[in-house]
Design a protein around this motif. Structure first.
Motif, PDB file in Angstrom:
ATOM      1  N   THR A   1      -5.480   5.740   1.760  1.00  0.00           N
ATOM      2  CA  THR A   1      -4.682   4.530   1.576  1.00  0.00           C
ATOM      3  C   THR A   1      -4.932   4.002   0.179  1.00  0.00           C
ATOM      4  OG1 THR A   1      -4.791   3.970   3.927  1.00  0.00           O
ATOM      5  CG2 THR A   1      -4.201   2.202   2.415  1.00  0.00           C
ATOM      6  N   LEU A   2      -3.845   3.846  -0.579  1.00  0.00           N
ATOM      7  CA  LEU A   2      -3.939   3.414  -1.966  1.00  0.00           C
ATOM      8  C   LEU A   2      -3.524   1.959  -2.073  1.00  0.00           C
ATOM      9  CD1 LEU A   2      -2.299   6.518  -3.682  1.00  0.00           C
ATOM     10  CD2 LEU A   2      -4.682   6.168  -3.035  1.00  0.00           C
TER      11      LEU A   2
ATOM     12  N   GLY B   1      -6.057   9.302  -5.744  1.00  0.00           N
ATOM     13  CA  GLY B   1      -5.450   7.989  -5.930  1.00  0.00           C
ATOM     14  C   GLY B   1      -5.672   7.357  -7.287  1.00  0.00           C
ATOM     15  N   LYS B   2      -6.364   8.037  -8.183  1.00  0.00           N
ATOM     16  CA  LYS B   2      -6.632   7.462  -9.508  1.00  0.00           C
ATOM     17  C   LYS B   2      -5.329   7.214 -10.257  1.00  0.00           C
ATOM     18  CE  LYS B   2      -8.921   8.499 -13.914  1.00  0.00           C
ATOM     19  NZ  LYS B   2      -9.735   9.503 -14.677  1.00  0.00           N
ATOM     20  N   GLU B   3      -5.235   6.027 -10.867  1.00  0.00           N
ATOM     21  CA  GLU B   3      -4.037   5.714 -11.651  1.00  0.00           C
ATOM     22  C   GLU B   3      -4.052   6.495 -12.961  1.00  0.00           C
ATOM     23  OE1 GLU B   3      -2.054   1.900 -13.904  1.00  0.00           O
ATOM     24  OE2 GLU B   3      -2.824   1.591 -11.869  1.00  0.00           O
TER      25      GLU B   3
ATOM     26  N   GLN C   1       0.001   8.144  -9.943  1.00  0.00           N
ATOM     27  CA  GLN C   1      -1.356   8.287  -9.450  1.00  0.00           C
ATOM     28  C   GLN C   1      -1.651   9.734  -9.083  1.00  0.00           C
ATOM     29  OE1 GLN C   1      -0.379   4.753  -6.812  1.00  0.00           O
ATOM     30  NE2 GLN C   1      -2.613   4.605  -6.833  1.00  0.00           N
TER      31      GLN C   1
ATOM     32  N   THR D   1       0.826  -1.209   0.000  1.00  0.00           N
ATOM     33  CA  THR D   1       0.000   0.000   0.000  1.00  0.00           C
ATOM     34  C   THR D   1       0.856   1.254   0.000  1.00  0.00           C
ATOM     35  OG1 THR D   1      -0.132   0.268   2.410  1.00  0.00           O
ATOM     36  CG2 THR D   1      -1.756  -1.190   1.363  1.00  0.00           C
TER      37      THR D   1
END
Length: 306
Positions: A61-62, A98-100, A93, A47
């Protein structure tokens, strides 16, 4: 969860300001955001955690890495996070949600280090596959691959402040300075007797500090290619090092469970920072040079620079 450094509630030897708990295994990498308000850390629990740097609270938390997260960095504008993992995967990201945004494919083994260039247009990555790669940060295309030239890992990398040079440390005990755009070797610095595990440029770009399994740090003049002085004091392998943005200090972490703060001009040890109960694995200065964050087994600690 946050633990405040309050007298009577912790080990009296712990000199840290905050203890950050959230990772379930070892913390392997850490970075401050450019505005100093956030910290990002990665660990063996696969993570990334983004923290509020003043309160020590986990903001996000990714998940999504298939293996241990081994390297991380914020972009200069604070909007992106680049990370690498044990399987050789790199991703970029969005630092807010948190988007890739990008997946960078090309390394065959563990990512040991990553860094955005000072202008944010490039990303560099070092790997156990013996290569250093430079990528375009806008689309993830590979710009350049630098072959390390031996069968030893590229363990640590850092961009110069002007973005024109990149320095790498390797398992062949050497520090190499490369031209970012052409990939030519500018100089090779010899002085360590074991693998170079970590390094950092000074903010003026004139010096590099490197740490090694030989338990020492060396400060180099990278304009002349000369060793300036050796810092000795740690009693075990040195794992991480950082220059303060104001150029006054160097901080190093070691498998002796301590951090040490050094005068960057004189090479004098100023303070031993105690509080971790296991190997210190990663370290970073805040942009204002007033705080240090470090990682170890399960925890991160934030320290106030006096």
């Amino acid at each position: 969860m946050i633990e405040l450094a309050v007298a009577g509630e912790r080990d009296a030897r712990d000199q840290s300001l905050l203890t950050l708990r959230g990772h379930q295994q070892w913390v392997r990498c850490v970075a401050f955001s450019p505005d100093g308000k956030r910290i990002v850390s990665g660990g063996d629990d696969k993570t990334l955690i983004v923290w509020d740097a003043s309160r020590g609270e986990a903001l996000m938390t990714l998940h999504g890495s298939n293996s241990a997260v081994t390297a991380v960095d914020f972009s200069p504008d604070g909007k992106r996070i680049v990370s690498g993992n044990w399987d050789g995967e790199l991703k970029v990201q969005d630092a807010d949600n948190g988007k890739e945004l990008l997946a960078l494919a090309g390394h065959a083994e563990t990512i040991t280090s990553v860094a955005f260039s000072p202008g944010g247009e490039l990303i560099a990555s070092g790997s156990a596959d013996d290569t250093l790669k430079i990528w375009y940060a806008n689309d993830g295309d590979e710009r350049l691959t630098i072959e390390q030239g031996s069968e030893y890992d590229v363990i640590a990398i850092a961009f110069s402040p002007d973005g024109k040079r990149i320095v790498a440390g390797d398992g062949e005990n050497q520090v190499t300075v490369w031209d970012v755009y052409g990939g030519e070797t500018l100089m090779t610095l010899l002085g360590h007797s074991e693998a170079v595990t970590c390094l950092a440029f000074s903010p003026d770009g004139k010096r590099v500090v490197s740490g090694s399994w030989d338990d020492t740090l060396i400060v180099w003049d990278v304009l002349r290619g000369e060793k300036l002085f050796t810092l000795g004091g740690h009693s075990a392998d040195i794992t991480c090092v950082a220059f303060s943005p104001n150029g006054r200090w160097i901080v190093s972490g070691s498998e002796d469970d301590t951090l040490r703060l050094w005068d960057a001009q004189l090479g004098k040890e100023l303070k031993v920072l105690r509080g971790h109960t296991d190997d210190v694995t990663c370290v970073a200065f805040s942009p204002d040079s007033q705080r240090i964050v470090s990682g170890s087994r399960l925890t991160l600690k934030v320290w106030q620079v006096q």
